[in-house]
Design a protein around this motif. Structure first.
Motif, PDB file in Angstrom:
ATOM      1  N   SER A  98      -0.974  11.867   6.873  1.00 14.89           N
ATOM      2  CA  SER A  98      -2.336  11.504   6.562  1.00 14.89           C
ATOM      3  C   SER A  98      -3.049  12.049   7.587  1.00 14.89           C
ATOM      4  N   ILE A 128       1.195   4.271  -2.692  1.00 19.77           N
ATOM      5  CA  ILE A 128       0.955   5.411  -2.472  1.00 19.77           C
ATOM      6  C   ILE A 128       2.200   6.439  -3.119  1.00 19.77           C
ATOM      7  N   THR A 175       0.740  -1.292   0.099  1.00 18.65           N
ATOM      8  CA  THR A 175       0.028   0.002  -0.064  1.00 18.65           C
ATOM      9  C   THR A 175       0.726   1.310   0.041  1.00 18.65           C
ATOM     10  N   ILE A 221      -2.742  13.033  -2.105  1.00 18.41           N
ATOM     11  CA  ILE A 221      -2.922  11.830  -2.492  1.00 18.41           C
ATOM     12  C   ILE A 221      -4.046  11.029  -2.042  1.00 18.41           C
ATOM     13  N   ALA A 258       2.472   7.088  -6.826  1.00 18.52           N
ATOM     14  CA  ALA A 258       1.609   8.195  -7.479  1.00 18.52           C
ATOM     15  C   ALA A 258       2.360   9.260  -7.725  1.00 18.52           C
ATOM     16  N   PHE A 271      -4.282   5.013  -6.563  1.00 20.60           N
ATOM     17  CA  PHE A 271      -3.829   6.490  -6.023  1.00 20.60           C
ATOM     18  C   PHE A 271      -3.613   7.433  -7.010  1.00 20.60           C
ATOM     19  N   PRO A 305      -6.915   7.586  -2.446  1.00 19.04           N
ATOM     20  CA  PRO A 305      -7.206   6.540  -2.897  1.00 19.04           C
ATOM     21  C   PRO A 305      -8.275   6.388  -3.840  1.00 19.04           C
TER      22      PRO A 305
END
Length: 255
Positions: free
Chosen positions: A75, A46, A42, A128, A49, A143, A130
């Protein structure tokens, strides 16, 4: 004969129980390793991207990727109304990286959580987000890295569960993903329109404009799935953008 049958039944039950316990033990033992692998994948997507980060990932070991992520990504989590969410359903801290987008997808839009990943490195900033949707055969996801003003795409990473090799599966290639770079999410009137992949391939750039990308020959249904995914998911984030990003920027400018 009855005794023999009883023996066979008991033996079968015992064997079944032993095998079940062994499988449960193996599953429990592999659990942490699987979670770590999913976490790595994951975070790699991320970072991927961002085009410059994607190039560097190829030469990084797992621990380097995780360290880079912690260095350049922060985040938050928003609800559908654009409000920040600090606690999860169990009362603990809400962690964006722990929000399961696939499970969220099965909920009504109003009940979903929306992670936002903020990239800041080498003088470059990006938001960014999802995305998740349905391709021709199964799930697709990705993403999208957006410019600080949220108007255009810096880069995108796309993946799938079962699209056709050589056709829809091409969404994972650098060639297809590069087409989204520097494309706009809004029309000339400032209305959100997302970015759509056209039908067919080798369309001249002059015929595409700022809100469209060239298509994939023989993969129209996968392309439609990507189009719907981007339109829907980026659309879901508009309230967060208005309240937490554009609204705060406007307030600061007026002070």
């Amino acid at each position: 004969m009855q005794q023999s049958n009883r023996y066979i039944i008991l033996f079968s039950l015992s064997l079944t129980i032993v095998l079940a316990l062994l499988l449960a033990g193996v599953s429990q033992g592999l659990g942490p390793l699987q979670k770590k692998a999913q976490d790595l994948d994951t975070k790699k997507q991320i970072l991927g991207a961002i085009p410059s980060e994607k190039e560097a990932l190829a030469d990084m070991e797992a621990e380097q990727i995780l360290a880079r992520y912690e260095e350049v990504i922060s985040s938050v989590v928003s609800d559908f109304q654009g409000n920040l969410v600090d606690t999860n359903e169990k009362g603990g801290p809400m962690v964006a990286e722990e929000v399961n987008i696939e499970k969220n997808y099965k909920k009504s839009v109003e009940d979903r959580m929306f992670p936002v990943f903020k990239y800041n490195a080498n003088g470059q900033e990006a938001y960014i987000i999802p995305t998740f949707g349905a391709g021709l055969w199964d799930a697709i996801w990705g993403f999208v890295a957006l410019t600080p003003d949220l108007k255009s795409v810096i880069g995108i990473s796309l993946d799938h569960k079962g699209e056709t090799p050589g056709l829809g599966a091409r969404i994972t290639t650098d060639e297809i993903q590069a087409r989204y770079q520097q494309k706009d999410l809004y029309d000339t009137n400032g209305e959100f329109v997302s970015i759509s992949m056209v039908k067919g391939e080798k369309t001249p750039e002059s015929m595409l404009g700022p809100n469209k990308v060239d298509g994939m020959a023989g993969a129209t249904l996968t392309a439609n799935g990507v189009n719907d995914m981007l339109l829907n998911y980026i659309g879901y984030y508009q309230k967060y953008f208005d309240k937490q990003v554009r609204g705060k920027a406007l307030t600061m400018n007026n002070q």
